[in-house]
Design an enzyme around this catalytic site. Sequence first.
Site, PDB file in Angstrom:
ATOM      1  N   CYS A  44      -0.978  33.651  44.165  1.00 37.23           N
ATOM      2  CA  CYS A  44      -0.096  34.149  45.225  1.00 37.23           C
ATOM      3  C   CYS A  44      -0.748  33.862  46.583  1.00 37.23           C
ATOM      4  O   CYS A  44      -0.992  32.704  46.905  1.00 37.23           O
ATOM      5  CB  CYS A  44       0.186  35.628  44.987  1.00 37.23           C
ATOM      6  SG  CYS A  44       1.431  36.367  46.061  1.00 37.23           S
ATOM      7  N   ASP A  54      11.006  30.625  41.306  1.00 34.50           N
ATOM      8  CA  ASP A  54      10.321  31.375  42.364  1.00 34.50           C
ATOM      9  C   ASP A  54      11.098  31.248  43.675  1.00 34.50           C
ATOM     10  O   ASP A  54      11.087  30.193  44.304  1.00 34.50           O
ATOM     11  CB  ASP A  54       8.895  30.849  42.525  1.00 34.50           C
ATOM     12  CG  ASP A  54       8.041  31.716  43.427  1.00 34.50           C
ATOM     13  OD1 ASP A  54       8.605  32.479  44.223  1.00 34.50           O
ATOM     14  OD2 ASP A  54       6.801  31.627  43.319  1.00 34.50           O
ATOM     15  N   HIS A 113       7.987  33.851  40.238  1.00 33.97           N
ATOM     16  CA  HIS A 113       6.726  34.105  40.937  1.00 33.97           C
ATOM     17  C   HIS A 113       5.911  35.145  40.177  1.00 33.97           C
ATOM     18  O   HIS A 113       6.447  36.117  39.647  1.00 33.97           O
ATOM     19  CB  HIS A 113       7.008  34.609  42.349  1.00 33.97           C
ATOM     20  CG  HIS A 113       5.793  34.736  43.205  1.00 33.97           C
ATOM     21  ND1 HIS A 113       5.215  33.655  43.829  1.00 33.97           N
ATOM     22  CD2 HIS A 113       5.030  35.798  43.535  1.00 33.97           C
ATOM     23  CE1 HIS A 113       4.164  34.044  44.514  1.00 33.97           C
ATOM     24  NE2 HIS A 113       4.023  35.349  44.348  1.00 33.97           N
TER      25      HIS A 113
END
Length: 219
Positions: free
Chosen positions: A114, A161, A189
């Site tokens: 991330c 995502d 994600h």
Amino acid sequence: MYMTLRAEDGHVFDAYVTGEETARAGIVLIQEIFGVNSHIRDVAGFFAAQGYRVVAPALFDRVQAKVELGYAQQDIQKGLELRSEISQEQVMMDIAAAVQALEKQSSVGVVGYCWGGTLAWLAASEIASVNAASCWYGGGLAQVATEQTAVPVQMHFGELDKSIPLSDIEIIRQAQPDAEMFVYPGVDHGFGCDQRGSYNQAATELARQRTLSFFAKHL
């Protein structure tokens, strides 16, 4: 266990460390926006079990010590607030200190998730002693994709995502044609975190296998 590191500007902060001190190669593991929480420590244990010395710097220590957030909406908001109070320059100094902590190892890779996925890419671009980087669903990576690095880089994205749409992935691909890039069908994600609703075991196992093969080749 935890160790204390000192950045170039004098900032003193914690880092979670695991794996044998005599390991041939080391990995700097870069957190999400949720701190060095139980998930990040689990990931550190995974890489340590593969024979690496692993250091996970607590990047939020510049704002608040011992941050360990979950994955609810209020945790996301808190993580975003903490991240906004730290400059890219400060983060890079902290990651550089973590790389330096692996000076006994013959080579050092960086892996991030991330926010950490983007930071892993920037570390490969800016920190000379990084030998390779694996970037998992790095949010904002398209905005820094034109940065240049001489070391091998690998990237992992989820097809669904919304925060990193396929159009952004294409921007990254065009800017970095030499980077290994994988898009995992049908996953969102955070697919690599078993504490999130978006977790996908098959994609995680494949991405981990690819990351290990990548580091085995380049570290």
